[in-house]
Design a protein around this motif. Structure first.
Motif, PDB file in Angstrom:
ATOM      1  N   LEU A   9       0.847  -1.190   0.000  1.00 47.16           N
ATOM      2  CA  LEU A   9       0.000   0.000   0.000  1.00 47.16           C
ATOM      3  C   LEU A   9       0.884   1.241   0.000  1.00 47.16           C
ATOM      4  N   ARG A  31       0.913  -7.369  -6.560  1.00 50.77           N
ATOM      5  CA  ARG A  31      -0.099  -6.334  -6.769  1.00 50.77           C
ATOM      6  C   ARG A  31       0.160  -5.208  -5.773  1.00 50.77           C
ATOM      7  N   LYS A  33      -1.369  -1.413  -4.296  1.00 46.20           N
ATOM      8  CA  LYS A  33      -2.499  -0.502  -4.195  1.00 46.20           C
ATOM      9  C   LYS A  33      -1.962   0.899  -3.937  1.00 46.20           C
ATOM     10  N   VAL A  66      -5.319  -0.208  -8.283  1.00 50.47           N
ATOM     11  CA  VAL A  66      -4.527  -1.393  -7.985  1.00 50.47           C
ATOM     12  C   VAL A  66      -3.700  -1.709  -9.221  1.00 50.47           C
TER      13      VAL A  66
END
Length: 93
Positions: A9, A31, A33, A66
């Motif tokens: 994040l 991934r 964010k 994302v």
């Protein structure tokens, strides 16, 4: 920074036609964010052609995008409404 790398994040803000921070390093293959905050008086359009990402935010708005797992490399993102000054890079390592 360590907490961001562990959680995937990252926070970005736009103010005065500039994206901040102008560079972030992220882990490749995960991934990610990105939390977007528009702290400027007008709209912003956070955009990249590779990966294909586009998000429009009104003044004072907060949202997120994302990113897919990225291969190692450098990826450029811009605020299309402030393309001359509103650029940042995501470096996947």
């Amino acid at each position: 920074e360590i907490a961001a790398a562990v959680s995937g994040l990252f926070g970005l803000r736009l103010e005065g036609g500039r994206l901040s921070p102008e560079r972030i390093e992220v882990p490749a293959g995960r991934r990610i964010k990105l939390i977007l905050r528009n702290e400027g008086p007008g709209p912003m359009e956070f955009e990249s052609l590779n990966p294909r990402i586009e998000k429009v935010l009104a003044a004072g708005g907060t949202s997120f995008v994302v990113l897919p797992p990225l291969k190692p490399g450098t990826y450029t993102f811009i605020d299309e409404f402030h393309a001359e000054t509103g650029a940042m890079q995501v470096i996947a390592k």
